[in-house]
Design a protein around this motif. Structure first.
Motif, PDB file in Angstrom:
ATOM      1  N   UNK A  90       0.829  -1.207   0.000  1.00 34.17           N
ATOM      2  CA  UNK A  90       0.000   0.000   0.000  1.00 34.17           C
ATOM      3  C   UNK A  90       0.867   1.263   0.000  1.00 34.17           C
ATOM      4  N   UNK A  91       1.927   1.245   0.794  1.00 29.80           N
ATOM      5  CA  UNK A  91       2.839   2.402   0.818  1.00 29.80           C
ATOM      6  C   UNK A  91       3.539   2.572  -0.533  1.00 29.80           C
ATOM      7  N   UNK A 138      -5.889  -9.323  -9.212  1.00 30.66           N
ATOM      8  CA  UNK A 138      -5.269 -10.658  -9.211  1.00 30.66           C
ATOM      9  C   UNK A 138      -4.565 -10.924  -7.877  1.00 30.66           C
ATOM     10  N   UNK A 139      -3.809  -9.937  -7.396  1.00 30.62           N
ATOM     11  CA  UNK A 139      -3.120 -10.094  -6.103  1.00 30.62           C
ATOM     12  C   UNK A 139      -4.104 -10.340  -4.961  1.00 30.62           C
ATOM     13  N   UNK A 140      -5.231  -9.651  -5.013  1.00 30.56           N
ATOM     14  CA  UNK A 140      -6.229  -9.797  -3.946  1.00 30.56           C
ATOM     15  C   UNK A 140      -6.653 -11.247  -3.779  1.00 30.56           C
ATOM     16  N   UNK A 141      -6.832 -11.945  -4.898  1.00 28.71           N
ATOM     17  CA  UNK A 141      -7.365 -13.307  -4.838  1.00 28.71           C
ATOM     18  C   UNK A 141      -6.296 -14.385  -4.955  1.00 28.71           C
ATOM     19  N   UNK A 167     -10.022  -7.978   0.548  1.00 32.94           N
ATOM     20  CA  UNK A 167     -11.088  -7.034   0.199  1.00 32.94           C
ATOM     21  C   UNK A 167     -10.520  -5.655  -0.144  1.00 32.94           C
ATOM     22  N   UNK A 168      -9.493  -5.218   0.598  1.00 26.27           N
ATOM     23  CA  UNK A 168      -8.896  -3.918   0.310  1.00 26.27           C
ATOM     24  C   UNK A 168      -8.363  -3.871  -1.118  1.00 26.27           C
ATOM     25  N   UNK A 208      -8.941  -5.942  -3.662  1.00 33.79           N
ATOM     26  CA  UNK A 208      -9.990  -6.165  -4.659  1.00 33.79           C
ATOM     27  C   UNK A 208     -10.767  -4.870  -4.896  1.00 33.79           C
ATOM     28  N   UNK A 209     -11.155  -4.201  -3.823  1.00 32.21           N
ATOM     29  CA  UNK A 209     -11.913  -2.948  -3.941  1.00 32.21           C
ATOM     30  C   UNK A 209     -11.074  -1.833  -4.556  1.00 32.21           C
ATOM     31  N   UNK A 210      -9.811  -1.732  -4.163  1.00 37.08           N
ATOM     32  CA  UNK A 210      -8.932  -0.699  -4.715  1.00 37.08           C
ATOM     33  C   UNK A 210      -8.744  -0.929  -6.210  1.00 37.08           C
ATOM     34  N   UNK A 211      -8.533  -2.188  -6.598  1.00 37.98           N
ATOM     35  CA  UNK A 211      -8.379  -2.516  -8.013  1.00 37.98           C
ATOM     36  C   UNK A 211      -9.639  -2.235  -8.809  1.00 37.98           C
TER      37      UNK A 211
END
Length: 119
Positions: A37-38, A79-82, A93-94, A96-99
């Motif tokens: 995130x940073x 892709x990274x989210x899942x 969820x963070x 996935x939602x950000x993407x």
């Protein structure tokens, strides 16, 4: 339908930079998700200040290239989210939602209305 102007897109970019930088504390992301995130926030800030639009400072990256980078990053984040963050619901969820949010912004932005650059 392209309803987001380049000027408004710039505002959204800076909001997303701030969200990315505060998200580790705001959502309690894991160590690896916080690091990403940073890095995402710093990279997105550099991209934004270097883009040829009202929010850019250095104006060296064409807005269409900026949009393409956002498209690629949005797909990678989903892709990274899942894959990488699967099993940690907050991280999953963070990202996935950000993407998805990045993809929506990409889809709704009118990249043809970019500003001419006068040197």
């Amino acid at each position: 339908m392209k309803i987001i102007s380049p000027k408004f897109h710039a505002v959204l970019d800076y909001i997303l930079v701030m969200l990315s930088l505060i998200s580790p504390d705001l959502f309690g992301l894991s160590s690896s998700a916080s690091t990403l995130a940073y890095l995402l926030g710093i990279g997105y800030f550099i991209l934004t200040i270097c883009t040829k639009f009202s929010g850019g400072i250095f104006k060296i990256i064409d807005l269409k290239i900026h949009g393409f980078i956002e498209l690629v990053v949005s797909i990678i984040l989903i892709i990274l989210a899942f894959t990488v963050f699967k099993g940690n619901i907050v991280d999953e969820m963070f990202y996935a939602c950000f993407g998805i949010l990045l993809f929506i912004i990409f889809s709704l932005t009118d990249y043809k209305r970019s500003l001419p650059v006068i040197l």
